[in-house]
Design a protein around this motif. Structure first.
Motif, PDB file in Angstrom:
ATOM      1  N   ILE A   1      -5.178  13.072   6.461  1.00  0.00           N
ATOM      2  CA  ILE A   1      -5.919  14.463   6.582  1.00  0.00           C
ATOM      3  C   ILE A   1      -6.963  14.649   7.011  1.00  0.00           C
ATOM      4  CG2 ILE A   1      -5.899  16.715   5.364  1.00  0.00           C
ATOM      5  CD1 ILE A   1      -3.462  15.867   3.828  1.00  0.00           C
ATOM      6  N   GLN A   2      -7.811  13.638   6.222  1.00  0.00           N
ATOM      7  CA  GLN A   2      -9.545  13.633   6.767  1.00  0.00           C
ATOM      8  C   GLN A   2      -9.502  13.279   8.274  1.00  0.00           C
ATOM      9  OE1 GLN A   2     -11.858  12.388   3.758  1.00  0.00           O
ATOM     10  NE2 GLN A   2     -13.281  13.588   4.790  1.00  0.00           N
ATOM     11  N   LEU A   3      -8.765  12.373   8.609  1.00  0.00           N
ATOM     12  CA  LEU A   3      -8.996  11.676  10.027  1.00  0.00           C
ATOM     13  C   LEU A   3      -8.419  12.532  11.037  1.00  0.00           C
ATOM     14  CD1 LEU A   3      -8.436   8.022   9.646  1.00  0.00           C
ATOM     15  CD2 LEU A   3     -10.574   9.187  10.095  1.00  0.00           C
TER      16      LEU A   3
ATOM     17  N   PHE B   1       8.416  14.753   2.982  1.00  0.00           N
ATOM     18  CA  PHE B   1       8.371  15.651   1.902  1.00  0.00           C
ATOM     19  C   PHE B   1       6.940  15.656   1.477  1.00  0.00           C
ATOM     20  CE2 PHE B   1       8.760  17.237  -2.355  1.00  0.00           C
ATOM     21  CZ  PHE B   1       9.377  18.521  -2.064  1.00  0.00           C
TER      22      PHE B   1
ATOM     23  N   LEU C   1       3.922  18.509   1.213  1.00  0.00           N
ATOM     24  CA  LEU C   1       3.523  19.078   0.087  1.00  0.00           C
ATOM     25  C   LEU C   1       1.930  19.242   0.207  1.00  0.00           C
ATOM     26  CD1 LEU C   1       5.319  17.514  -2.962  1.00  0.00           C
ATOM     27  CD2 LEU C   1       5.582  19.798  -1.845  1.00  0.00           C
ATOM     28  N   MET C   2       1.362  18.315   1.118  1.00  0.00           N
ATOM     29  CA  MET C   2       0.221  18.261   0.949  1.00  0.00           C
ATOM     30  C   MET C   2      -0.720  18.847   2.282  1.00  0.00           C
ATOM     31  SD  MET C   2      -1.222  14.670  -0.937  1.00  0.00           S
ATOM     32  CE  MET C   2      -2.989  15.478  -1.226  1.00  0.00           C
TER      33      MET C   2
ATOM     34  N   PRO D   1      -4.595  11.447   1.762  1.00  0.00           N
ATOM     35  CA  PRO D   1      -5.763  11.998   1.958  1.00  0.00           C
ATOM     36  C   PRO D   1      -6.768  11.688   3.047  1.00  0.00           C
ATOM     37  CG  PRO D   1      -5.223  11.428  -0.289  1.00  0.00           C
ATOM     38  CD  PRO D   1      -4.044  10.903   0.577  1.00  0.00           C
ATOM     39  N   LEU D   2      -6.498  10.117   3.424  1.00  0.00           N
ATOM     40  CA  LEU D   2      -7.243   9.564   4.666  1.00  0.00           C
ATOM     41  C   LEU D   2      -6.782  10.296   5.815  1.00  0.00           C
ATOM     42  CD1 LEU D   2      -9.215   7.476   5.537  1.00  0.00           C
ATOM     43  CD2 LEU D   2      -7.182   5.836   5.745  1.00  0.00           C
TER      44      LEU D   2
ATOM     45  N   LEU E   1       0.908  -1.079  -0.043  1.00  0.00           N
ATOM     46  CA  LEU E   1      -0.193  -0.077  -0.173  1.00  0.00           C
ATOM     47  C   LEU E   1       0.981   1.273  -0.021  1.00  0.00           C
ATOM     48  CD1 LEU E   1      -2.782  -0.362   2.464  1.00  0.00           C
ATOM     49  CD2 LEU E   1      -2.935  -0.205  -0.079  1.00  0.00           C
ATOM     50  N   PRO E   2       0.778   2.160  -0.969  1.00  0.00           N
ATOM     51  CA  PRO E   2       1.555   3.209  -0.976  1.00  0.00           C
ATOM     52  C   PRO E   2       1.113   4.394   0.090  1.00  0.00           C
ATOM     53  CG  PRO E   2       0.274   3.201  -3.002  1.00  0.00           C
ATOM     54  CD  PRO E   2       0.016   2.002  -2.372  1.00  0.00           C
TER      55      PRO E   2
ATOM     56  N   VAL F   1       1.837   7.146   0.860  1.00  0.00           N
ATOM     57  CA  VAL F   1       1.217   8.440   0.198  1.00  0.00           C
ATOM     58  C   VAL F   1      -0.228   8.445  -0.121  1.00  0.00           C
ATOM     59  CG1 VAL F   1       1.506  10.210  -1.581  1.00  0.00           C
ATOM     60  CG2 VAL F   1       3.512   8.965  -0.717  1.00  0.00           C
ATOM     61  N   ALA F   2      -0.749   7.113  -0.575  1.00  0.00           N
ATOM     62  CA  ALA F   2      -1.930   7.142  -0.818  1.00  0.00           C
ATOM     63  C   ALA F   2      -2.789   7.197   0.531  1.00  0.00           C
ATOM     64  CB  ALA F   2      -2.438   5.758  -1.521  1.00  0.00           C
ATOM     65  N   MET F   3      -2.223   7.189   1.878  1.00  0.00           N
ATOM     66  CA  MET F   3      -2.990   7.357   3.058  1.00  0.00           C
ATOM     67  C   MET F   3      -3.103   8.609   3.195  1.00  0.00           C
ATOM     68  SD  MET F   3      -3.612   4.252   3.788  1.00  0.00           S
ATOM     69  CE  MET F   3      -3.168   2.598   4.063  1.00  0.00           C
TER      70      MET F   3
END
Lengths: 251, 253
Positions: free
Chosen positions: B112-114, B192, B196-197, B109-110, B102-103, B105-107
Motif C-alpha cells: 500500500i505504501q509503495l 479478501f 479489507l485493507m 502495508p508495504l 513470508l506471510p 499479508v505482511a507485505m
C-alpha cells in the motif's frame, strides 16, 4: 559446494537490495543493513519479545484446538465408507471458505484480541487436520484388518496396534500443515484487525513511518515460519523413523 | 440404479441438514449478530442477483484471476527452468523457501505504501502469495521425471524443445496442478485480505462496510457469497484438471 552456492545467492540478492536501496531506487525501502540493525535492536532492547509471545500464544492454542478437534471429527468419518461419502462434499465446501472472511464477525463478537485470532486460525487449520485424519483412517490395509478380525483381537488393541500406526504418518503431515496455516492466519488476522503480536507491530510501524522496524517484523515473520516448519519436519522424521515412508531414505 | 441414487443423495444429506438446522435455529433469532437465515437469504437475493455483481464481484474476481494467472505463468516457467538445472535449483532453494514463509499479508502495508490503494496493488499481493506453491511444485515435478524417460529421450536424440514440451511438462503436470490448487486457495485469501485493507470495491470491501454500519444480514450475505465463489472456483479448477489429466488416469489404470 552446495552450501557455497546457496550462500552466494543470498549474498547476491542482499547485495542487489543494498545497492538499489542505497541509491534510492526503491523509494522509502530501507537497506538490508538498516533492517538487520533494526532486527538486532528489537532483540536487544526486548521490545520484540512481547509481540512474539502474543503471536506464539495465538498460534499454539489454535493449533492445539485444531489438532484435537480435527482428530475427533476425522476419525469417525474416515473409518466407515458411508460416513466418509456423506461428509466429503460438506468438508470440501467448508475448507474452501477463506478463514479471514470471519474477521468482521469475530471482531464484532470478541473484539480485537487473542480470542479472535485464535478462532480464525482454528477455523483455517482444522480442515487440514480433519482431511489428513480421514485419509489416514481410510488407508487401512484390508488384509491386516481381516487378520485382526479373524484372530478376534480386542477392539482396543485393534485401535492402538493397527488403526493408529496406519493413520499416524498422515496425522503428522496434518499437524505440520495445520501449524503452518495457524501461523499464517494468526499473523494475517493480527494485521487486518489489528490484534496484537507481530502483525499489529507491522501495521503500527508502517503507520508511524518507522520502515526499518516494519521490515524487521516482516523478516521475523518469515524466520518464525521457517523455524516452525523445520521443527515439525524434524519431529515428524524422528517420531516416525519406524514407518516405511520415512525408512527408505537410504535407498 | 439404487447405487446411483445413493451416490448422489448421500453427499447431499449433510449439507441439506446443516442448512435446515441453521434456518430453523435462527428463525426467531433476535440477536443482531446472527440474523435469521431467511432474512439473509432475502438480502442475498436483493443484492447479489444481480445488482452489485458488476461493482463488487467483478473487481474481486479480477484480482484473483489476474493474480493467479500471472502466478501460474511465472511459476510454471521459472519452475521448469529451475527444475532442469539442478545447480541453480539448489542454489536458490533456501531463498525460495524463505520467500514462501513470508506471510504475503505482511507485505500488504508495504505494498500500500509503495503502490497506493488500487487494483494493481491487490494483484501484486495475490502474486506474492500464490506464486510459491505453483513454483515449488513445478520444480519438484520436473525434477521427479522418471530416469528411464531421460535415458529414452537421450538415446533417441530428442530435441531439447521436444523434451521439455512433450515429456517434462506432461509428466510434471499432476504436481503442477496440485500446486495450482494450493495457489488458488491462497489467492482467494489474499484477494479478501487486500480488499479489507486497501480497496473501495470488491466483496471484502462490501463485507467490511456492512460490518461498520452494523448491517449484519447484508454482511452475512457477502460472507456466503464469498464462500460460494471460493468453492465454485475450486470446482472449476478440478474440472479443468480432470480434463487436462485424462490421459494420466488412463495410463495408470
Amino acid at each position: 559446494m552446495n552450501r557455497l552456492s546457496q550462500l552466494g545467492v543470498i549474498v547476491l540478492v542482499l547485495g542487489a537490495w543494498q545497492v538499489a536501496a542505497a541509491t534510492g531506487q526503491l523509494g522509502a525501502v530501507p537497506t538490508p543493513l538498516v533492517v538487520a540493525g533494526a532486527v538486532l535492536g528489537l532483540v536487544l532492547d526486548g521490545s520484540g519479545w512481547g509481540p512474539l509471545a502474543e503471536t506464539l500464544a495465538s498460534w499454539f492454542i489454535s493449533l492445539l484446538l485444531a489438532v484435537v478437534i480435527g482428530v475427533i471429527i476425522g476419525f469417525p468419518l474416515g473409518v466407515s465408507r458411508v460416513t466418509y461419502r456423506m461428509s466429503v462434499v460438506t468438508l470440501d465446501f467448508l475448507r474452501t471458505i477463506p478463514a479471514l472472511v470471519f474477521v468482521p464477525l469475530v471482531v464484532l463478537l470478541y473484539g480485537a484480541g487473542l480470542q479472535s485470532t485464535i478462532l480464525l486460525a482454528f477455523f483455517g487449520a482444522v480442515w487440514a487436520m480433519v482431511m489428513q485424519t480421514i485419509y489416514g483412517a481410510r488407508d487401512l490395509d484390508p488384509v491386516a484388518r481381516d487378520t485382526f478380525r479373524s484372530f478376534g483381537v480386542r477392539r482396543w488393541d485393534t485401535v492402538t496396534r493397527l488403526l493408529l500406526p496406519t493413520a499416524l504418518p498422515y496425522m503428522a503431515t496434518g499437524v505440520r500443515l495445520a501449524a503452518a496455516i495457524c501461523l499464517l492466519i494468526s499473523i494475517s488476522a493480527q494485521i487486518v484487525i489489528p490484534a496484537g503480536g507481530f502483525g499489529e507491530q507491522i501495521v503500527v510501524h508502517q503507520l508511524s513511518g518507522a520502515l526499518p522496524e516494519m521490515f524487521a517484523y516482516i523478516v521475523l515473520c518469515g524466520v518464525l515460519g521457517m523455524a516452525i516448519d523445520s521443527t515439525f519436519r524434524w519431529f515428524e522424521r524422528s517420531v516416525l523413523a519406524w514407518h516405511p515412508s520415512h525408512r527408505k531414505v537410504s535407498s | 440404479m439404487t447405487q446411483r441414487i445413493t451416490r448422489f443423495l448421500l453427499p447431499a444429506i449433510v449439507p441439506a441438514l446443516l442448512v435446515a438446522l441453521w434456518w430453523m435455529a435462527s428463525a426467531g433469532s433476535t440477536s443482531i449478530f446472527f440474523p435469521p437465515l431467511a432474512k439473509i437469504w432475502q438480502r442475498f437475493h436483493e443484492l447479489w442477483i444481480f445488482d452489485l455483481v458488476g461493482e463488487h464481484v467483478v473487481s474481486s474476481l479480477n484480482s484473483v484471476l489476474i493474480g493467479l494467472g500471472i502466478s501460474i505463468v511465472l511459476g510454471v516457467g521459472l519452475g521448469i527452468v529451475l527444475g532442469l538445472n539442478d545447480a541453480i535449483a539448489t542454489a536458490v532453494g533456501p531463498l525460495l523457501q524463505f520467500m514462501r514463509y513470508l506471510p504475503a499479508v505482511a507485505m500488504l502495508p508495504l505494498a500500500i505504501q509503495l503502490m497506493g490503494i488500487g487494483p494493481d496493488m491487490r494483484v501484486l499481493i495475490v502474486v506474492l502469495g500464490a506464486l510459491w506453491p505453483v513454483l515449488l511444485n513445478t520444480v519438484d515435478g520436473v525434477r521427479g521425471v522418471h530416469p528411464a524417460l531421460v535415458d529414452v529421450a537421450k538415446s533417441n536424440r530428442l530435441r531439447p524443445i521436444d523434451w521439455v514440451v512433450r515429456v517434462v511438462v506432461p509428466s510434471a503436470s499432476p504436481q503442477i496442478f496440485a500446486g495450482i490448487r494450493a495457489s488458488l486457495a491462497v489467492s482467494v485469501i489474499l484477494m479478501f485480505a487486500s480488499e479489507l485493507m486497501g480497496a473501495s470495491q470488491g466483496i471484502g470491501y462490501f463485507i467490511l462496510e456492512t460490518q461498520r454500519q452494523f448491517s449484519l444480514p447484508e454482511m452475512w450475505s457477502g460472507m456466503i457469497l464469498l464462500g460460494v465463489i471460493g468453492y465454485l472456483l475450486n470446482v472449476i479448477l478440478l474440472l479443468v484438471e480432470r480434463f487436462a489429466l485424462d490421459w494420466h488416469r488412463e495410463s495408470r489404470s
